[in-house]
Write a protein that holds these residues in place. Structure first.
Motif, mmCIF file in Angstrom:
data_model
loop_
_atom_site.group_PDB
_atom_site.id
_atom_site.type_symbol
_atom_site.label_atom_id
_atom_site.label_comp_id
_atom_site.label_asym_id
_atom_site.label_seq_id
_atom_site.Cartn_x
_atom_site.Cartn_y
_atom_site.Cartn_z
ATOM 1 N N ARG A 171 0.859 -1.196 0.000
ATOM 2 C CA ARG A 171 0.000 0.000 0.000
ATOM 3 C C ARG A 171 0.897 1.248 0.000
ATOM 4 N N GLN A 173 1.044 3.707 -1.935
ATOM 5 C CA GLN A 173 0.398 4.992 -2.247
ATOM 6 C C GLN A 173 -0.099 5.704 -1.003
ATOM 7 N N MET A 174 -0.452 4.907 0.027
ATOM 8 C CA MET A 174 -0.949 5.536 1.255
ATOM 9 C C MET A 174 0.196 6.089 2.098
ATOM 10 N N PHE A 176 2.672 8.095 0.975
ATOM 11 C CA PHE A 176 3.308 9.305 0.436
ATOM 12 C C PHE A 176 3.351 10.421 1.449
ATOM 13 N N ASP A 177 2.241 10.606 2.184
ATOM 14 C CA ASP A 177 2.213 11.685 3.182
ATOM 15 C C ASP A 177 3.226 11.419 4.291
ATOM 16 N N ALA A 211 3.098 6.141 -9.956
ATOM 17 C CA ALA A 211 2.743 7.550 -9.738
ATOM 18 C C ALA A 211 3.907 8.395 -10.239
ATOM 19 N N SER A 214 4.654 12.088 -8.792
ATOM 20 C CA SER A 214 5.294 12.106 -7.471
ATOM 21 C C SER A 214 6.727 11.595 -7.551
ATOM 22 N N ASP B 203 -1.433 15.668 -10.264
ATOM 23 C CA ASP B 203 -1.725 15.344 -8.859
ATOM 24 C C ASP B 203 -3.131 14.783 -8.720
ATOM 25 N N GLU B 206 -3.158 11.204 -9.872
ATOM 26 C CA GLU B 206 -2.583 10.292 -8.868
ATOM 27 C C GLU B 206 -3.547 10.063 -7.713
ATOM 28 N N ASN B 209 -6.255 7.731 -8.781
ATOM 29 C CA ASN B 209 -5.758 6.351 -8.851
ATOM 30 C C ASN B 209 -5.619 5.753 -7.454
ATOM 31 N N LYS B 210 -5.264 6.613 -6.486
ATOM 32 C CA LYS B 210 -5.115 6.143 -5.111
ATOM 33 C C LYS B 210 -6.479 5.804 -4.512
#
Lengths: 312, 279
Positions: A171, A173-174, A176-177, A211, A214, B203, B206, B209-210
């Motif tokens: 996961r 993508q979760m 990134f933050d 992504a 990013s 952005d 993305e 997609n998320k």
């Protein structure tokens, strides 16, 4: 007439105030009674050979709620801890994790930073135990955010643990933050190389989940951080590695990086400043990276010799 | 004022008032059948010139381009025909005619020249009318600079003024540079805006997609929860019906027993008075 209404209003307020004080006193009494009873049920004695968690846990929860409402954080924290223990004994890790998180929040109010870290880590472990990785990572992130001002190293550990949890669960993508928060904290602590490593890790995670936006931004940010740390060779090596990827080499961020390196190669500080101020790519990066970029060049800028290719 | 101008002016005035000139009318009638061929030809040419001038005026006021082109072509054709007649008129002007004064004889060549000039001056959509070579002579050039397209004479190339800039060309160049700089500025602003839009779009892409797999997961879980709820409701309904039917059955039996009991009691109560001491 208006005066009468105002007087009535004041009286009501007073009455309400008195009522709320009485209510509070009532809550405290109830909470203390529940706590006493629950402690009694969980204390082993000659007549009790097994702790009665089934009956004690709801009492602990009630006590914790009442203590929290009357703003007695120390007692509420203890009650939540006991309630979490009770839920673990009853094989309910999800509820236990929720109670641990609540205890962590109260520990933060009491400025018991070590306890905050412990409680949130335990909550995360409990979430992972019941198969919920995302809430586990979120718990670690919340804990890290709570302690990052006063215990930054612990916060960084928690951030990286959260990233690892999410990476293991595919996961990315979760995360990134989390990467962003970790890199910003490293930059705040002037640990630029570590920040660049985190940014590259972010780029790798972005590459995995396709992504591209990013990914390219993370690579350019890493290059800027290396340049800010006055390590031109590391920045160039980083750029060469990133440029081997099609995604980055065809992007606007690659062009920006090329212009930056060209200015550095010529050794002209004005040119570097001009490239950064006129760039349309750098303003879209993270605000911490933009702040670093605006302070470039750092240190003495000398013209860099391009290594000649040996064609023999 | 030259003789030609005076003659032209006199012609215009005579033409204006010719309806009052009885002699001329009489003379015109005579000359038509008389010996003065010059006058005859002159009159015919004048009439043709008037017709051509009228056509050119119609062409200038006409809006339809096809009609304008046709009229101009006709005017040009008339002009070339009239110019072809001028040499003939010149020969006739030199011929001696009876009963004609010396002054009139001397004035005839001038009349021919005036007529030729008049023909030249008819606007035909090509030549606007030359007013002498004074248009291009600016910036103190010794010779007026004419702009020629695809007509590079070697003499022009050798002239030193050929490659020099005039005020006009300098001004034009400056204006061009200024406009180009302004355009570049505008394009830079547009480029910056487009870069921002591209970044935002990337952005958003993305983020979508998320969110997509998360929404799919939520969708699956909600479907499962809805199915479980449906099953639970069905089971609950069955249980309730079962309970109610059992309860109804028991209640029915109890009520029947009670009613029978009451009925029996009433029967015994009613029947006992009839067996009283009256018998």
């Amino acid at each position: 007439m208006c005066v009468k209404i105002l007087k009535l209003g004041k009286l009501r307020k007073l009455e309400d105030g008195r009522a709320s004080v009485e209510e509070e006193r009532g809550r405290v009494k109830v909470a203390q009674r529940c706590m006493t009873k629950a402690n009694y049920l969980t204390t082993l004695s000659f007549t009790r050979w097994v702790k009665d968690w089934a009956n004690a846990t709801p009492l602990f929860e009630q006590a914790a709620l009442n203590f929290k409402l009357v703003k007695m954080p120390e007692e509420a924290k203890l009650a939540y801890q006991q309630a979490a223990m009770g839920q673990i004994k009853q094989s309910s890790p999800w509820t236990a994790a929720k109670h641990m998180e609540a205890a962590g929040v109260l520990a933060k109010e009491l400025s018991c930073w070590n306890e905050v870290v412990d409680f949130f880590k335990q909550a995360s472990a409990l979430y992972v135990e019941c198969g919920k990785v995302q809430p586990g990572a979120d718990a670690l992130i919340r804990g890290a955010r709570a302690v990052q001002e006063l215990k930054p190293n612990d916060a960084l550990t928690m951030y990286m643990d959260a990233c690892r949890l999410l990476e293991d669960d595919n996961r990315e993508q979760m995360a990134f933050d989390t990467y962003r928060a970790a890199s910003n904290l490293y930059i705040k602590l002037n640990k630029y190389r570590e920040a660049a490593v985190v940014l590259l890790r972010w780029g790798q995670a972005a590459n995995k989940c396709k992504a591209t936006q990013s990914q390219c931004k993370a690579y350019l940010s890493a290059i800027i951080v290396y340049l800010y740390a006055e390590s031109y060779e590391d920045a160039l090596a980083c750029y060469n590695n990133c440029a081997s990827m099609d995604v980055f080499s065809k992007s606007d961020q690659d062009q920006c990086a090329q212009l930056l390196f060209l200015a550095y190669r010529e050794g002209r500080a004005n040119e570097i400043k001009h490239v950064i101020s006129t760039s349309t790519i750098i303003p879209h990066l993270d605000h911490m990276i933009i702040r670093l970029a605006k302070q470039l060049p750092q240190g003495k800028v000398m013209s860099q010799e391009v290594p000649e290719m040996d064609i023999t | 004022m030259s003789v030609i101008d005076i003659l032209t002016r006199v012609d215009v005035l005579c033409k204006k008032y010719e309806k009052y000139d009885l002699d001329k009318q009489r003379g015109a009638a005579d000359s038509m059948s008389g010996n003065d061929q010059f006058l005859r030809l002159y009159t015919v040419l004048e009439a043709d010139i008037e017709a051509a001038i009228q056509k050119s005026q119609d062409a200038q006021s006409e809006k339809n381009r096809a009609v304008v082109a046709t009229l101009n072509a006709e005017v040009r054709r008339s002009k070339s025909a009239l110019q072809a007649e001028i040499p003939k008129l010149e020969k006739l002007a030199e011929k001696k005619v009876k009963d004609l004064s010396k002054e009139e004889m001397a004035a005839r060549p001038d009349l021919v020249v005036a007529l030729a000039q008049k023909i030249q001056d008819i606007p035909d959509g090509v030549t606007v009318g030359r007013r002498g070579g004074t248009w291009g002579a600016k910036a103190g050039a010794s010779k007026p600079v004419e702009i020629k397209v695809d007509a590079m004479h070697p003499d022009d190339l050798m002239r030193p003024e050929h490659y020099e800039q005039t005020e006009e060309s300098l001004g034009f160049k400056q204006e061009y540079e200024a406009r180009r700089a302004k355009q570049d500025e505008g394009l830079d602003v547009i480029a910056a805006g487009l870069t921002t839009l591209k970044d935002m779009a990337g952005d958003i892409n993305e983020e979508l997609n998320k969110q997509m797999p998360l929404i799919d997961e939520v969708d699956t879980k909600v479907d499962k929860a809805a199915a479980d709820l449906k099953n639970t409701n069905v089971k609950l309904k069955e249980t309730l019906i079962k309970m109610r039917s059992n309860r109804n059955f028991c209640v029915d039996i109890i009520l029947i027993v009670i009613i029978l009991g009451i009925g029996g009691y009433l029967y015994t109560y009613i029947s006992t008075p009839f067996t009283s001491p009256f018998i």
